[in-house]
Design a protein around this motif. Structure first.
Motif, PDB file in Angstrom:
ATOM      1  N   SER A   1      48.759 133.223   7.319  1.00 56.41           N
ATOM      2  CA  SER A   1      49.137 132.803   8.671  1.00 56.41           C
ATOM      3  C   SER A   1      49.255 133.967   9.654  1.00 56.41           C
ATOM      4  CB  SER A   1      50.467 132.036   8.631  1.00 56.41           C
ATOM      5  OG  SER A   1      51.514 132.889   8.181  1.00 56.41           O
TER       6      SER A   1
ATOM      7  N   GLU B   1      69.202 129.328  11.205  1.00 49.90           N
ATOM      8  CA  GLU B   1      68.195 128.434  10.627  1.00 49.90           C
ATOM      9  C   GLU B   1      68.208 128.458   9.100  1.00 49.90           C
ATOM     10  OE1 GLU B   1      64.544 129.659  12.434  1.00 49.90           O
ATOM     11  OE2 GLU B   1      65.046 128.766  14.388  1.00 49.90           O
TER      12      GLU B   1
ATOM     13  N   GLN C   1      58.394 137.691   9.793  1.00 47.66           N
ATOM     14  CA  GLN C   1      57.475 136.553   9.823  1.00 47.66           C
ATOM     15  C   GLN C   1      57.425 135.838   8.482  1.00 47.66           C
ATOM     16  OE1 GLN C   1      53.555 137.269  11.912  1.00 47.66           O
ATOM     17  NE2 GLN C   1      54.376 139.351  11.958  1.00 47.66           N
TER      18      GLN C   1
ATOM     19  N   LEU D   1      67.482 133.387  13.101  1.00 46.61           N
ATOM     20  CA  LEU D   1      67.019 133.210  11.726  1.00 46.61           C
ATOM     21  C   LEU D   1      68.169 132.829  10.804  1.00 46.61           C
ATOM     22  CD1 LEU D   1      64.498 136.192  11.325  1.00 46.61           C
ATOM     23  CD2 LEU D   1      64.008 133.805  11.895  1.00 46.61           C
TER      24      LEU D   1
ATOM     25  N   GLU E   1      60.596 133.841   7.766  1.00 46.82           N
ATOM     26  CA  GLU E   1      60.653 132.595   8.531  1.00 46.82           C
ATOM     27  C   GLU E   1      59.683 131.566   7.975  1.00 46.82           C
ATOM     28  OE1 GLU E   1      61.006 131.183  13.173  1.00 46.82           O
ATOM     29  OE2 GLU E   1      60.428 133.255  12.717  1.00 46.82           O
ATOM     30  N   GLU E   2      58.494 132.007   7.581  1.00 43.42           N
ATOM     31  CA  GLU E   2      57.529 131.076   6.987  1.00 43.42           C
ATOM     32  C   GLU E   2      58.069 130.479   5.690  1.00 43.42           C
ATOM     33  OE1 GLU E   2      52.946 131.393   6.722  1.00 43.42           O
ATOM     34  OE2 GLU E   2      53.680 132.396   4.908  1.00 43.42           O
TER      35      GLU E   2
ATOM     36  N   TYR F   1      53.871 135.602  15.799  1.00 44.39           N
ATOM     37  CA  TYR F   1      54.066 134.436  14.937  1.00 44.39           C
ATOM     38  C   TYR F   1      54.620 133.243  15.722  1.00 44.39           C
ATOM     39  CZ  TYR F   1      55.954 131.595  11.092  1.00 44.39           C
ATOM     40  OH  TYR F   1      56.251 130.567  10.229  1.00 44.39           O
ATOM     41  N   ASP F   2      54.150 132.048  15.380  1.00 42.14           N
ATOM     42  CA  ASP F   2      54.619 130.807  16.002  1.00 42.14           C
ATOM     43  C   ASP F   2      54.427 130.858  17.515  1.00 42.14           C
ATOM     44  OD1 ASP F   2      55.629 128.269  16.075  1.00 42.14           O
ATOM     45  OD2 ASP F   2      57.734 128.853  15.903  1.00 42.14           O
TER      46      ASP F   2
ATOM     47  N   ARG G   1      61.213 130.103   4.837  1.00 41.46           N
ATOM     48  CA  ARG G   1      62.305 129.193   5.146  1.00 41.46           C
ATOM     49  C   ARG G   1      61.764 127.854   5.645  1.00 41.46           C
ATOM     50  NH1 ARG G   1      66.427 126.929   3.418  1.00 41.46           N
ATOM     51  NH2 ARG G   1      67.719 125.926   5.018  1.00 41.46           N
ATOM     52  N   GLN G   2      60.757 127.906   6.489  1.00 37.92           N
ATOM     53  CA  GLN G   2      60.161 126.670   6.995  1.00 37.92           C
ATOM     54  C   GLN G   2      59.480 125.871   5.891  1.00 37.92           C
ATOM     55  OE1 GLN G   2      57.668 127.901  10.263  1.00 37.92           O
ATOM     56  NE2 GLN G   2      59.395 128.226  11.648  1.00 37.92           N
ATOM     57  N   ALA G   3      59.114 126.554   4.805  1.00 35.87           N
ATOM     58  CA  ALA G   3      58.512 125.879   3.652  1.00 35.87           C
ATOM     59  C   ALA G   3      59.566 125.328   2.699  1.00 35.87           C
ATOM     60  CB  ALA G   3      57.597 126.846   2.903  1.00 35.87           C
ATOM     61  N   GLY G   4      60.838 125.479   3.077  1.00 33.82           N
ATOM     62  CA  GLY G   4      61.914 124.907   2.289  1.00 33.82           C
ATOM     63  C   GLY G   4      62.554 125.847   1.290  1.00 33.82           C
TER      64      GLY G   4
END
Length: 416
Positions: free
Chosen positions: A50, A254, A180, A251, A183-184, A240-241, A186-189
């Motif tokens: 990404s 989140e 980055q 972060l 964060e990726e 990123y994002d 974390r967003q993936a669980g």
């Protein structure tokens, strides 16, 4: 076997090597560019899926070619960046040879130039430009033994969350890469712990202008009037994002647990330095300094740029800042992977020359080395802060090409 000869040999066909070829070609200086894999290989295979450019498309490019399919304020994906440099090489007709690795560079004895041993034969050149950049050998502390049963990988080997073992992840290093990736994940669980050290945390944008624009407007590329730069400071900014300011409080809110500098490991327990509060505060101070200078510049130049009061607001301190974690039992925390986003070391062991310090780093001035005829391009702060950016390396390459041209003028002089 005959030995091929050229005036200048450029080693590496990433952004530095392609920029060097453009300037040498414009000056009519015969040269060859050797690349051990493909053009812009590190963009292609040595970064995560990404990844995007750190600067917007209007900025992170060479003067001779704009992106034809990416908006000016978009941060191009890594595949698009690799294709950009491939297209540029075709545009300037760069004499690139791919799949050729340079094994040795040695000064000739009692005659000018160097003999370069490659995987495809021997070349002699009057000048050698090492355009391999700074991202050569992954660097991280070997403090966790393999016997610990924890997956360990460097950020250069990370591709996506599915690559990692199930469980929580400790990301060590909170610069552009580590932030980055954390964060990726974390967003993936994933449950994520992020080890934060000293860093420079500017705004991604402010008052309708990207940080790259502010760097130019405020004279921050050259840093002529700036305080001395702190050593070993991570640069926490990314695209990123769609480009947003790296905010460690955000972060944490989140779900990412912030910890200090990773210090040691023993019997399954990782220990961290008590630096987190101090370094986050220093990052805040750097951030607000940019805002203050930007506001002053807008007022001084009567620019019609919209105020951004929310940029001055900090989120509440998360629990991990109020009560920093100083040690962590990795098994109890469920950590199955440590991802080291701790940067790289250079490796110029293939150059046999007296132009390196005791750590193997080149001794140079603006890329001109202590060994006559050898040049370095693509290193951080080679000339100034811009040297780490795509447009900056283009200008550094022009300076080195001019220096080579001046050397050739001296050699061609004949007394009448």
């Amino acid at each position: 076997m005959s030995i091929e000869k050229t005036n200048t040999l450029v080693i590496g066909a990433g952004q530095a090597g392609i920029a060097m070829s453009e300037h040498l070609g414009a000056m009519g200086i015969p040269h060859i560019v050797l690349e051990r894999k493909r053009i812009a290989e590190r963009w292609r295979s040595e970064r995560w899926d990404s990844l995007v450019a750190n600067g917007p498309a209007w900025h992170d490019r060479f003067p001779g070619l704009k992106f034809d399919d990416v908006g000016p304020d978009v941060f191009p994906a890594k595949e698009r960046m690799a294709r950009y440099f491939e297209d540029y090489a075709k545009l300037i007709k760069a004499p690139v040879r791919t799949g050729v690795e340079v094994l040795r560079v040695k000064r000739n004895d009692k005659r000018p130039g160097f003999t370069i041993t490659t995987s495809d034969g021997t070349i002699e050149a009057l000048h050698v430009v090492a355009a391999t950049g700074p991202f050569q050998v992954p660097s991280y502390p070997r403090i966790v033994p393999d016997s610990a049963g924890i997956q360990q990988l460097h950020s250069s080997s990370y591709k996506n969350p599915g690559q990692l073992a199930d469980g929580a992840v400790l990301v060590v290093g909170a610069g552009a890469s580590g932030s980055q990736i954390a964060e990726e994940l974390r967003q993936a669980g994933r449950k994520v712990y992020l080890s934060v050290g000293e860093h420079y945390r500017p705004p991604r944008s402010y008052r309708d202008r990207d940080y790259c624009w502010w760097l130019g407007a405020l004279g921050m590329w050259d840093e002529v009037k700036k305080k001395p730069k702190r050593e070993h400071v991570a640069f926490a900014v990314s695209g990123y994002d769609s480009g947003k300011t790296i905010d460690f409080r955000r972060l944490a809110h989140e779900g990412i647990e912030l910890v200090g500098i990773t210090k040691s490991y023993e019997d399954g327990v990782m220990r961290f330095e008590d630096n987190l509060v101090r370094d986050v505060k220093q990052g805040d101070d750097d951030y607000f300094e940019v805002l203050r200078e930007a506001d002053a510049y807008i007022e001084q130049n009567s620019l019609d740029l919209p105020p951004e009061p929310d940029a001055w607001k900090l989120l509440d301190d998360p629990e991990c800042l109020k009560h920093p974690i100083l040690q962590l039992d990795l098994a109890k925390a469920g950590i199955k992977t440590i991802l080291w986003a701790t940067g790289f070391k250079v490796d110029f062991s293939w150059i046999e020359a007296d132009t390196f310090d005791n750590k193997g780093y080149p001794i140079h001035k603006r890329g001109i080395s202590a060994e006559k005829g050898i040049y370095f391009l693509g290193l951080p702060n080679l000339t100034n802060r811009s040297s780490s950016f795509i447009w900056g390396v283009w200008h550094d390459a022009r300076y080195i090409a001019d220096h080579i041209g001046i050397h050739l003028d001296y050699l061609s002089y004949k007394k009448e």
